[in-house]
Design a protein around this motif. Structure first.
Motif, PDB file in Angstrom:
ATOM      1  N   ARG A 272       5.248  -9.505  22.931  1.00 54.59           N
ATOM      2  CA  ARG A 272       3.987  -9.624  22.160  1.00 54.59           C
ATOM      3  C   ARG A 272       4.104  -8.864  21.009  1.00 54.59           C
TER       4      ARG A 272
ATOM      5  N   LYS B 282      -0.936 -13.676  15.198  1.00 58.29           N
ATOM      6  CA  LYS B 282      -1.894 -14.910  14.994  1.00 58.29           C
ATOM      7  C   LYS B 282      -1.678 -15.879  16.300  1.00 58.29           C
ATOM      8  N   TYR B 283      -0.408 -15.630  16.763  1.00 59.09           N
ATOM      9  CA  TYR B 283      -0.059 -16.270  17.843  1.00 59.09           C
ATOM     10  C   TYR B 283      -0.631 -16.020  19.279  1.00 59.09           C
ATOM     11  N   GLY B 284      -0.831 -17.085  20.348  1.00 58.50           N
ATOM     12  CA  GLY B 284      -1.148 -16.564  21.593  1.00 58.50           C
ATOM     13  C   GLY B 284       0.265 -16.697  22.016  1.00 58.50           C
ATOM     14  N   LEU B 285       0.490 -16.032  23.109  1.00 58.05           N
ATOM     15  CA  LEU B 285       1.729 -15.774  23.934  1.00 58.05           C
ATOM     16  C   LEU B 285       1.418 -15.911  25.532  1.00 58.05           C
ATOM     17  N   SER B 286       2.377 -16.846  26.137  1.00 55.42           N
ATOM     18  CA  SER B 286       2.294 -16.877  27.587  1.00 55.42           C
ATOM     19  C   SER B 286       3.678 -17.122  28.062  1.00 55.42           C
TER      20      SER B 286
ATOM     21  N   SER C 162      -0.169 -14.261  30.763  1.00 50.07           N
ATOM     22  CA  SER C 162      -0.726 -14.378  29.371  1.00 50.07           C
ATOM     23  C   SER C 162      -1.373 -13.176  28.869  1.00 50.07           C
TER      24      SER C 162
ATOM     25  N   ASP D 241       1.254 -20.453  21.195  1.00 49.11           N
ATOM     26  CA  ASP D 241       0.013 -21.057  20.944  1.00 49.11           C
ATOM     27  C   ASP D 241      -0.588 -20.691  19.249  1.00 49.11           C
ATOM     28  N   GLY D 242      -0.628 -21.750  18.744  1.00 49.23           N
ATOM     29  CA  GLY D 242      -1.065 -21.344  17.195  1.00 49.23           C
ATOM     30  C   GLY D 242      -1.578 -22.877  16.665  1.00 49.23           C
TER      31      GLY D 242
ATOM     32  N   TRP E  59       6.475 -10.384  28.663  1.00 53.56           N
ATOM     33  CA  TRP E  59       5.534 -10.676  27.570  1.00 53.56           C
ATOM     34  C   TRP E  59       5.217  -9.391  26.784  1.00 53.56           C
TER      35      TRP E  59
ATOM     36  N   LYS F  64       0.408 -26.031  21.576  1.00 50.38           N
ATOM     37  CA  LYS F  64       1.608 -25.024  22.169  1.00 50.38           C
ATOM     38  C   LYS F  64       2.802 -25.543  22.039  1.00 50.38           C
TER      39      LYS F  64
END
Ligand code: NI
Length: 134
Positions: free
Chosen positions: A108, A114-118, A132, A49-50, A104, A2
């Motif tokens: 987003r 491909k990325y997680g996002l928070s 998230s 996150d990736g 968010w 992260k």
């Protein structure tokens, strides 16, 4: 893995429920219901996150993330009255929770899937919310 970009913006808001009396608004929201609005120095943490990219060694280019946050978030909300100036909060109370939710959703849409996002939004030194996607 992260990584995070931290940005700040200043904005004014008022927490108010039009269906309630002034007394009830004051009881629930306290000073946050002050009719003449008040400001916060918001601190926004955008966590990505990736996987680490083999060619760059980065999860994401933080310069590009910085530019994205500036273009999509700071330009939109910095030095604004969230209640009066921002269409996003015409029907949504600009609580820290809802601001994080809106941010968010904006980010987003612009980020590679491909990325997680928070997003973590500090409204004061002591109060923070995190969203998230659920
Ligand atoms: Ni407030």
């Amino acid at each position: 893995m992260k990584v995070c970009r931290r940005e700040t913006f200043n904005a004014a808001h008022r927490l108010f429920n039009a269906h309630w009396s002034d007394e009830k608004n004051m009881e629930v929201f306290g000073k946050c219901s002050n009719p003449n609005f008040h400001g916060h120095n918001y601190v926004l943490e955008t966590w990505i996150d990736g996987e680490i990219d083999e060619e760059t060694g980065y999860v994401i280019d933080l310069k590009k993330l910085k530019d994205l946050i500036r273009d999509e978030i700071s330009e939109r909300f910095d030095h604004r009255n969230l209640n009066l100036d921002c269409v996003e909060f015409e029907k949504l109370k600009p609580s820290a929770e809802n601001i994080a939710f809106v941010i968010w959703n904006i980010l987003r849409e612009k980020l590679d899937a491909k990325y997680g996002l928070s997003v973590r939004l500090w409204e004061t030194e002591n109060n923070v919310v995190e969203y998230s996607g659920q």
